[in-house]
Every structure is written in C-alpha cells, then in structure tokens.
Design a protein around this motif. Sequence first.
Motif, PDB file in Angstrom:
ATOM      1  N   HIS A   1       0.919  -1.206  -0.016  1.00 27.18           N
ATOM      2  CA  HIS A   1      -0.115   0.046  -0.132  1.00 27.18           C
ATOM      3  C   HIS A   1       0.874   1.267   0.099  1.00 27.18           C
ATOM      4  N   GLN A   2       0.482   2.136  -0.790  1.00 31.21           N
ATOM      5  CA  GLN A   2       1.361   3.544  -0.644  1.00 31.21           C
ATOM      6  C   GLN A   2       1.365   4.314   0.519  1.00 31.21           C
ATOM      7  N   GLY A   3       2.553   4.696   0.827  1.00 25.87           N
ATOM      8  CA  GLY A   3       2.600   5.338   2.142  1.00 25.87           C
ATOM      9  C   GLY A   3       2.196   6.863   2.103  1.00 25.87           C
ATOM     10  N   ASP A   4       0.805   6.956   2.074  1.00 30.68           N
ATOM     11  CA  ASP A   4       0.280   8.312   1.965  1.00 30.68           C
ATOM     12  C   ASP A   4       0.632   9.089   3.061  1.00 30.68           C
ATOM     13  N   GLY A   5       0.446   8.594   4.448  1.00 32.19           N
ATOM     14  CA  GLY A   5       0.979   9.418   5.461  1.00 32.19           C
ATOM     15  C   GLY A   5       2.201  10.025   5.507  1.00 32.19           C
ATOM     16  N   THR A   6       3.337   9.068   5.211  1.00 30.86           N
ATOM     17  CA  THR A   6       4.768   9.695   5.098  1.00 30.86           C
ATOM     18  C   THR A   6       4.781  10.613   3.981  1.00 30.86           C
TER      19      THR A   6
END
Length: 238
Positions: A92-97
């Motif tokens: 899953h893409q690291g959206d928060g980072t």
Amino acid sequence: TGRLDSRAMRRIGFPWSPALVTRTCAAVGGTILAARLALSHGVACSTAGGTHHAHRDWGSGYCIFNDLAVAARWVQREGLARRVLILDLDVHQGDGTATIFAGDPTVFTFSMHCAKNFPFRKPPSDLDAPLPVAADDDAYLAALAQHLPRALDAFEPELVLYDAGVDPHREDRLGKLALTDAGLYRRDVTVLEMCRARGVPVATVVGGGYDEDLEKLGRRHTTVHRAAVAVFSDAASA
C-alpha cells in the motif's frame, strides 16, 4: 486517554484500549532504536513498525503514529543524520509519510506499491512506482532494480528507513500482487545489498501483512531479518 471520538477510531481501524497505547508507543520506540543502532552498526531490524498511513495529525488504516516519520525526525534532531530516505515496499502506498514530508528536501520518500489498492487517494511521494495487479517476482524485482539505485545515487542519504511489508505476497488477503516467498527474500536482499554497497546504514521495519495463518505470516515477517543476516553476517564477525 481513550477520548478519541468514534469517527477517528473508525478511520484508524482499531478499538481503543490501554494495550493499544502501549503497543503503539513501543513500536515507535523500536523504530527509533533501530535507526540509532543502524547508524552505529550498518543495519538494524525492528520486529514492528511501518505505520505509514498515519498522518501528521490523524491516524488511518491501522496506523496511529507514523513511526518512520518520527524516527527520521529524531535522527535529524539528534544530529545523527541529515538526509533520510524512506523506502516503502509495503503493498500500500505510504500516503501519511508522503504528506508529512511533502516539500521537505531533507527526507526522500519512495513508495513502490500496487496501483489499485488502498489508499484510494494517493498523495505524491518524492518517487512513486505503482505496479499493476498480479505483478509477479520478475516484474517487481525489475521495477525495484530500475528505481532504487537512482533514488540512492541521486539523493545520497545518510540513513535508509526500509518498510519491508510482506503484503505483496501472492497469498496476502489484502495485497493484490503475486510475489512468492523467494521473491520477498530476493527483494530484501537486493535492498540491503544496494545500501551496503553504498555505505548507507539501513534500519528495517516489518510493515504490513495479512494472513489468517499466523504461523505463515510470522515466518514471512522474518524474511527481512534473514536477509540482513545473509548480507551483513561478515560485517558482524569482522
């Protein structure tokens, strides 16, 4: 305090409990410790961490605090490293980072993930490498070999924080990719060898993995630890 409202808890995905607080703080502390040890010894592997969906001021997707972001800022604040590359190979893409470090030239975020998977809105990382559903070992490793050397050589990090999520595995119930056990191992060896060849310390976290067979899942999560032994064993004995 247990005072988060029900909407915030639904977004996180876990019910509040004192044990959750302890687990969350321990995981963040473990990633900080791994980063510190990696800077001293070249490599260190946590047995938790990878909560990359947590944003600056809210949690999401089973992630409460973003341990990768906290560890990056901690080493910078302590003067141990100025340039940190966060390598996120969770499915899953690291959206928060990505959102936390958007526009920050001192932290490079690289996410290689399944294009058609959570989160459905993907804020841009410094480098995103979306993969099609059912990408197998060969396709995955080819993409990694294409992108990672460029990121390492262009950014020249002083520390790599590596999210070695095992949810790209073909049996993962939330993954949608098709890596085998051997493919995950080759992935981790590749990452660690590339970092070691450039003299860049690397701290690893376990990231995501979803399987009802907990024995299989636990074994899968040890992949990066076994890869680290293989790549760095001679350094430990030197």
